[in-house]
Design a protein around this motif. Structure first.
Motif, mmCIF file in Angstrom:
data_model
loop_
_atom_site.group_PDB
_atom_site.id
_atom_site.type_symbol
_atom_site.label_atom_id
_atom_site.label_comp_id
_atom_site.label_asym_id
_atom_site.label_seq_id
_atom_site.Cartn_x
_atom_site.Cartn_y
_atom_site.Cartn_z
ATOM 1 N N MET A 52 0.792 -1.229 0.000
ATOM 2 C CA MET A 52 0.000 0.000 0.000
ATOM 3 C C MET A 52 0.827 1.283 0.000
ATOM 4 N N ALA A 55 -0.614 3.648 -2.594
ATOM 5 C CA ALA A 55 -1.860 4.281 -2.176
ATOM 6 C C ALA A 55 -1.620 5.363 -1.131
ATOM 7 N N ALA A 61 -5.719 10.108 -3.692
ATOM 8 C CA ALA A 61 -6.414 8.873 -3.307
ATOM 9 C C ALA A 61 -6.943 8.114 -4.520
ATOM 10 N N GLU A 64 -6.514 2.000 -4.656
ATOM 11 C CA GLU A 64 -6.985 1.158 -3.567
ATOM 12 C C GLU A 64 -6.435 -0.242 -3.802
ATOM 13 N N TYR A 66 -7.027 -4.233 -3.234
ATOM 14 C CA TYR A 66 -8.059 -5.217 -2.928
ATOM 15 C C TYR A 66 -7.473 -6.608 -2.943
#
Length: 72
Positions: A52, A55, A61, A64, A66
């Motif tokens: 991450m 991110a 932003a 993301e 997942y």
């Protein structure tokens, strides 16, 4: 395995995520969003470790992370 998902319409191609990726998986794509910015893509979703950092680094932003469906 995790996979990055990009909201390409928010991307401004600042390349901060590209610099942050420890695996060097992110790159500018050949696609442009409605604002005319070249968007970012992951060149190997299977190699993403889900750290991450991309991110967290993104000021807008856009990214993301997942989990893949088979890892749930």
């Amino acid at each position: 395995m995790p996979r990055p998902v990009f909201n390409t319409e928010k991307c401004k191609a600042c390349e901060m995520c590209i610099q942050a990726c420890p695996k060097k998986l992110l790159e500018l794509s050949d696609s442009y969003n409605k604002k005319g910015y070249c968007t970012v893509r992951c060149n190997d979703d299977d190699a993403c470790i889900g750290c991450m950092l991309c991110a967290r680094m993104c000021p807008d932003a856009v990214i993301e992370i997942y989990p893949m469906a088979n890892s749930l």
